[in-house]
Design a protein around this motif. Structure first.
Motif, PDB file in Angstrom:
ATOM      1  N   THR A 293       0.759  -1.106   0.016  1.00  0.00           N
ATOM      2  CA  THR A 293       0.156   0.060   0.094  1.00  0.00           C
ATOM      3  C   THR A 293       0.954   1.152   0.062  1.00  0.00           C
ATOM      4  OG1 THR A 293      -0.223  -0.184   2.367  1.00  0.00           O
ATOM      5  CG2 THR A 293      -2.064  -1.248   1.208  1.00  0.00           C
ATOM      6  N   ASN A 294       2.132   1.195   0.619  1.00  0.00           N
ATOM      7  CA  ASN A 294       3.028   2.310   0.643  1.00  0.00           C
ATOM      8  C   ASN A 294       3.109   2.940  -0.854  1.00  0.00           C
ATOM      9  OD1 ASN A 294       4.376   0.037   0.028  1.00  0.00           O
ATOM     10  ND2 ASN A 294       6.183   1.071   0.835  1.00  0.00           N
ATOM     11  N   VAL A 295       3.489   2.128  -1.676  1.00  0.00           N
ATOM     12  CA  VAL A 295       3.732   2.611  -3.078  1.00  0.00           C
ATOM     13  C   VAL A 295       2.588   3.342  -3.420  1.00  0.00           C
ATOM     14  CG1 VAL A 295       4.442   1.769  -5.428  1.00  0.00           C
ATOM     15  CG2 VAL A 295       5.324   0.795  -3.278  1.00  0.00           C
ATOM     16  N   ILE A 296       1.487   2.972  -3.559  1.00  0.00           N
ATOM     17  CA  ILE A 296       0.224   3.441  -4.038  1.00  0.00           C
ATOM     18  C   ILE A 296      -0.010   4.780  -3.058  1.00  0.00           C
ATOM     19  CG2 ILE A 296      -2.290   3.080  -4.338  1.00  0.00           C
ATOM     20  CD1 ILE A 296      -1.750   0.102  -4.618  1.00  0.00           C
ATOM     21  N   LEU A 297      -0.116   4.884  -2.041  1.00  0.00           N
ATOM     22  CA  LEU A 297      -0.460   6.013  -1.399  1.00  0.00           C
ATOM     23  C   LEU A 297       0.891   7.104  -1.315  1.00  0.00           C
ATOM     24  CD1 LEU A 297      -1.099   4.412   2.165  1.00  0.00           C
ATOM     25  CD2 LEU A 297      -2.792   5.190   0.509  1.00  0.00           C
ATOM     26  N   LYS A 298       2.219   6.856  -1.617  1.00  0.00           N
ATOM     27  CA  LYS A 298       2.919   7.635  -1.918  1.00  0.00           C
ATOM     28  C   LYS A 298       2.681   8.339  -3.184  1.00  0.00           C
ATOM     29  CE  LYS A 298       6.950   6.118   0.714  1.00  0.00           C
ATOM     30  NZ  LYS A 298       8.074   5.422   0.689  1.00  0.00           N
ATOM     31  N   ALA A 299       2.384   7.597  -4.012  1.00  0.00           N
ATOM     32  CA  ALA A 299       2.070   8.030  -5.697  1.00  0.00           C
ATOM     33  C   ALA A 299       0.893   9.039  -5.701  1.00  0.00           C
ATOM     34  CB  ALA A 299       1.862   6.952  -6.575  1.00  0.00           C
ATOM     35  N   HIS A 300       0.025   8.988  -4.677  1.00  0.00           N
ATOM     36  CA  HIS A 300      -1.297   9.682  -4.711  1.00  0.00           C
ATOM     37  C   HIS A 300      -0.984  10.974  -3.467  1.00  0.00           C
ATOM     38  CE1 HIS A 300      -2.854   6.456  -6.901  1.00  0.00           C
ATOM     39  NE2 HIS A 300      -3.763   7.162  -7.273  1.00  0.00           N
ATOM     40  N   GLY A 301       0.034  10.995  -3.042  1.00  0.00           N
ATOM     41  CA  GLY A 301       0.158  12.343  -2.118  1.00  0.00           C
ATOM     42  C   GLY A 301      -0.154  12.039  -0.668  1.00  0.00           C
ATOM     43  N   TRP A 302      -0.236  10.895  -0.234  1.00  0.00           N
ATOM     44  CA  TRP A 302      -0.255  10.335   1.062  1.00  0.00           C
ATOM     45  C   TRP A 302       1.165  10.434   1.782  1.00  0.00           C
ATOM     46  CZ3 TRP A 302      -5.006   8.556   3.523  1.00  0.00           C
ATOM     47  CH2 TRP A 302      -6.213   8.646   2.386  1.00  0.00           C
ATOM     48  N   ARG A 303       1.019  10.598   3.043  1.00  0.00           N
ATOM     49  CA  ARG A 303       2.186  10.849   3.707  1.00  0.00           C
ATOM     50  C   ARG A 303       2.215  10.007   5.226  1.00  0.00           C
ATOM     51  NH1 ARG A 303       4.284  16.195   7.083  1.00  0.00           N
ATOM     52  NH2 ARG A 303       6.155  15.481   8.032  1.00  0.00           N
TER      53      ARG A 303
ATOM     54  N   HIS B  85     -11.250  14.349  -4.413  1.00  0.00           N
ATOM     55  CA  HIS B  85     -10.524  13.817  -6.055  1.00  0.00           C
ATOM     56  C   HIS B  85      -9.079  12.643  -5.481  1.00  0.00           C
ATOM     57  CE1 HIS B  85      -8.219  17.155  -4.574  1.00  0.00           C
ATOM     58  NE2 HIS B  85      -7.037  16.701  -5.246  1.00  0.00           N
ATOM     59  N   ILE B  86      -8.519  13.112  -4.412  1.00  0.00           N
ATOM     60  CA  ILE B  86      -7.410  12.142  -4.082  1.00  0.00           C
ATOM     61  C   ILE B  86      -8.049  11.061  -3.384  1.00  0.00           C
ATOM     62  CG2 ILE B  86      -5.587  12.159  -2.324  1.00  0.00           C
ATOM     63  CD1 ILE B  86      -4.772  15.055  -2.730  1.00  0.00           C
ATOM     64  N   ILE B  87      -8.929  10.975  -2.502  1.00  0.00           N
ATOM     65  CA  ILE B  87      -9.592  10.009  -1.637  1.00  0.00           C
ATOM     66  C   ILE B  87     -10.095   8.915  -2.904  1.00  0.00           C
ATOM     67  CG2 ILE B  87     -11.427   9.266  -0.252  1.00  0.00           C
ATOM     68  CD1 ILE B  87     -11.094  11.910   1.265  1.00  0.00           C
ATOM     69  N   THR B  88     -10.859   9.532  -3.906  1.00  0.00           N
ATOM     70  CA  THR B  88     -11.556   8.561  -4.917  1.00  0.00           C
ATOM     71  C   THR B  88     -10.430   7.941  -5.901  1.00  0.00           C
ATOM     72  OG1 THR B  88     -13.368   9.979  -5.149  1.00  0.00           O
ATOM     73  CG2 THR B  88     -12.948   8.323  -6.874  1.00  0.00           C
ATOM     74  N   ALA B  89      -9.357   8.801  -5.952  1.00  0.00           N
ATOM     75  CA  ALA B  89      -8.260   7.925  -7.054  1.00  0.00           C
ATOM     76  C   ALA B  89      -7.456   6.947  -6.258  1.00  0.00           C
ATOM     77  CB  ALA B  89      -7.282   9.143  -7.315  1.00  0.00           C
ATOM     78  N   THR B  90      -7.214   7.444  -4.929  1.00  0.00           N
ATOM     79  CA  THR B  90      -6.500   6.338  -4.117  1.00  0.00           C
ATOM     80  C   THR B  90      -7.279   4.992  -3.687  1.00  0.00           C
ATOM     81  OG1 THR B  90      -5.381   8.197  -2.901  1.00  0.00           O
ATOM     82  CG2 THR B  90      -5.296   6.115  -1.923  1.00  0.00           C
ATOM     83  N   ALA B  91      -8.722   5.212  -3.552  1.00  0.00           N
ATOM     84  CA  ALA B  91      -9.340   3.919  -3.638  1.00  0.00           C
ATOM     85  C   ALA B  91      -9.514   3.154  -4.787  1.00  0.00           C
ATOM     86  CB  ALA B  91     -10.825   4.527  -3.137  1.00  0.00           C
ATOM     87  N   ASP B  92      -9.680   3.917  -6.028  1.00  0.00           N
ATOM     88  CA  ASP B  92      -9.712   3.366  -7.192  1.00  0.00           C
ATOM     89  C   ASP B  92      -8.324   2.354  -7.454  1.00  0.00           C
ATOM     90  OD1 ASP B  92     -12.218   4.226  -7.596  1.00  0.00           O
ATOM     91  OD2 ASP B  92     -11.334   5.855  -9.009  1.00  0.00           O
ATOM     92  N   ALA B  93      -6.946   2.989  -6.956  1.00  0.00           N
ATOM     93  CA  ALA B  93      -5.890   2.491  -7.357  1.00  0.00           C
ATOM     94  C   ALA B  93      -5.799   0.954  -6.261  1.00  0.00           C
ATOM     95  CB  ALA B  93      -4.828   3.449  -7.124  1.00  0.00           C
ATOM     96  N   LEU B  94      -6.184   1.354  -4.930  1.00  0.00           N
ATOM     97  CA  LEU B  94      -6.239   0.381  -4.170  1.00  0.00           C
ATOM     98  C   LEU B  94      -6.899  -0.973  -4.465  1.00  0.00           C
ATOM     99  CD1 LEU B  94      -6.084   2.084  -0.784  1.00  0.00           C
ATOM    100  CD2 LEU B  94      -4.156   0.996  -1.711  1.00  0.00           C
ATOM    101  N   ARG B  95      -8.171  -0.608  -5.190  1.00  0.00           N
ATOM    102  CA  ARG B  95      -9.050  -1.770  -5.567  1.00  0.00           C
ATOM    103  C   ARG B  95      -8.527  -2.392  -6.500  1.00  0.00           C
ATOM    104  NH1 ARG B  95     -13.334   2.347  -4.715  1.00  0.00           N
ATOM    105  NH2 ARG B  95     -14.481   2.069  -2.600  1.00  0.00           N
ATOM    106  N   ALA B  96      -7.692  -1.567  -7.449  1.00  0.00           N
ATOM    107  CA  ALA B  96      -7.234  -2.466  -8.611  1.00  0.00           C
ATOM    108  C   ALA B  96      -6.050  -3.128  -8.305  1.00  0.00           C
ATOM    109  CB  ALA B  96      -6.785  -1.348  -9.795  1.00  0.00           C
ATOM    110  N   ALA B  97      -5.427  -2.996  -7.184  1.00  0.00           N
ATOM    111  CA  ALA B  97      -4.315  -3.602  -6.605  1.00  0.00           C
ATOM    112  C   ALA B  97      -4.770  -4.872  -5.694  1.00  0.00           C
ATOM    113  CB  ALA B  97      -3.488  -2.913  -5.712  1.00  0.00           C
ATOM    114  N   GLY B  98      -6.342  -5.036  -5.604  1.00  0.00           N
ATOM    115  CA  GLY B  98      -6.946  -6.183  -5.040  1.00  0.00           C
ATOM    116  C   GLY B  98      -7.181  -5.946  -3.453  1.00  0.00           C
ATOM    117  N   PHE B  99      -7.467  -4.867  -3.097  1.00  0.00           N
ATOM    118  CA  PHE B  99      -7.689  -4.439  -1.715  1.00  0.00           C
ATOM    119  C   PHE B  99      -9.149  -4.049  -1.657  1.00  0.00           C
ATOM    120  CE2 PHE B  99      -3.408  -3.499  -1.757  1.00  0.00           C
ATOM    121  CZ  PHE B  99      -2.932  -3.876  -0.513  1.00  0.00           C
ATOM    122  N   ASP B 100      -9.870  -4.351  -0.550  1.00  0.00           N
ATOM    123  CA  ASP B 100     -11.244  -3.985  -0.373  1.00  0.00           C
ATOM    124  C   ASP B 100     -11.349  -2.705   0.364  1.00  0.00           C
ATOM    125  OD1 ASP B 100     -14.049  -3.731  -0.031  1.00  0.00           O
ATOM    126  OD2 ASP B 100     -14.210  -5.469   1.432  1.00  0.00           O
ATOM    127  N   VAL B 101     -11.704  -1.583  -0.287  1.00  0.00           N
ATOM    128  CA  VAL B 101     -11.712  -0.282   0.519  1.00  0.00           C
ATOM    129  C   VAL B 101     -12.963   0.369   0.836  1.00  0.00           C
ATOM    130  CG1 VAL B 101     -11.082   2.265  -0.066  1.00  0.00           C
ATOM    131  CG2 VAL B 101      -9.618   0.169  -1.044  1.00  0.00           C
TER     132      VAL B 101
END
Length: 271
Positions: A25-35, A56-72
């Motif tokens: 998750t750290n790679v996805i979160l860093k790519a979307h501006g999380w700290r 917009h950040i929350i939605t984009a992050t959730a979509d990326a996490l779901r694409a990686a196989g996480f339930d958001v």
């Protein structure tokens, strides 16, 4: 399927729960501006407390996490807190930050003193008088190790001193920021700025249009004088004319009689 939850409240800001080290998750979160917030041991979005959720950040992050196989799961509470409560919470956090930085500066200073004491002992262990290394002697290895140890101790002491200075500067800056934010002059300037912005917004809502060049007392627009084009007659003497064209269409330079200035006559009458 691993489940993570994205939450947003005015008090805590935007955070994410359910992540763990090594789950990707750290790679996805860093790519979307999380700290990563060490004090909270979780990921979050900077400057999200008492702000509108950045959907917009929350939605984009959730979509990326779901694409990686996480339930958001997303839980957003956009309710704002009273201003007095927000300022009190901010002041408490800033005071805690000042105390934490001051304690860190004290620890760094103690570590610097200990490092210099170790450096002094390492230097004292060197052969006296700057004795050179005896190549091939049984003391060569011990001598070289003593020099390396003294060099490393000096480097550690210098780094510890720099770290102590940096920590002290950060603590001083945090204390100044707290005092400056709530000083009467700063508060008065902030109020004046907000009032000016409110008046400008009200004028815009009332349909006011700013007009330049208003003649005071009459209320009619005062236009600036028209710009006059620069002509050849303004930039050159009257006796000098432009080149002329011949009947065949070729451009010819002005003649000497055309370019010569008029003769100067003596205004004194002859006897």
């Amino acid at each position: 399927m691993k489940a993570v939850t994205v939450t947003h409240t005015a008090e805590d800001g935007t955070l994410i729960d359910g992540t763990s080290k090594g789950d990707g998750t750290n790679v996805i979160l860093k790519a979307h501006g999380w700290r990563w917030f060490p004090s909270l041991s979780t990921w979050g979005i900077r400057n999200s407390r008492d702000r509108a959720p950045k959907r917009h950040i929350i939605t984009a992050t959730a979509d990326a996490l779901r694409a990686a196989g996480f339930d958001v799961d997303i839980d957003i509470d956009p309710t704002a807190r009273p201003t007095a409560l927000v300022e009190a919470d901010r002041a408490a956090r800033q005071a805690a930050r000042v105390d934490a930085l001051a304690a860190k500066a004290e620890r760094r200073s103690t570590q610097a003193d200990q490092a210099w004491n170790a450096e002094e002992r390492a230097v004292d262990a060197l052969p006296p008088g700057g004795e050179p290394i005896k190549i091939g002697h049984h003391s060569e290895g011990r001598h070289r190790r003593a020099i390396d140890k003294a060099h490393n101790a000096t480097r550690k002491a210098i780094d510890a001193t720099d770290a102590a200075k940096n920590a002290q500067q950060r603590a001083d800056a945090a204390a100044v920021t707290t005092r400056a934010r709530y000083s009467p002059e700063t508060v008065a300037n902030r109020i004046s700025t907000l009032e000016a912005e409110q008046r400008a917004e009200q004028r815009r809502l009332d349909g006011h249009e700013r007009t330049l060049f208003i003649h005071h007392g009459f209320g009619t627009p005062r236009r600036p004088p028209p710009l006059q084009a620069h002509s050849a007659s303004r930039s050159s003497p009257a006796w000098q004319s432009a080149p002329t064209r011949s009947p065949t269409g070729s451009r010819s330079a002005p003649s000497r009689s055309q370019t010569a200035p008029p003769p100067i006559t003596d205004p004194t009458p002859s006897p």
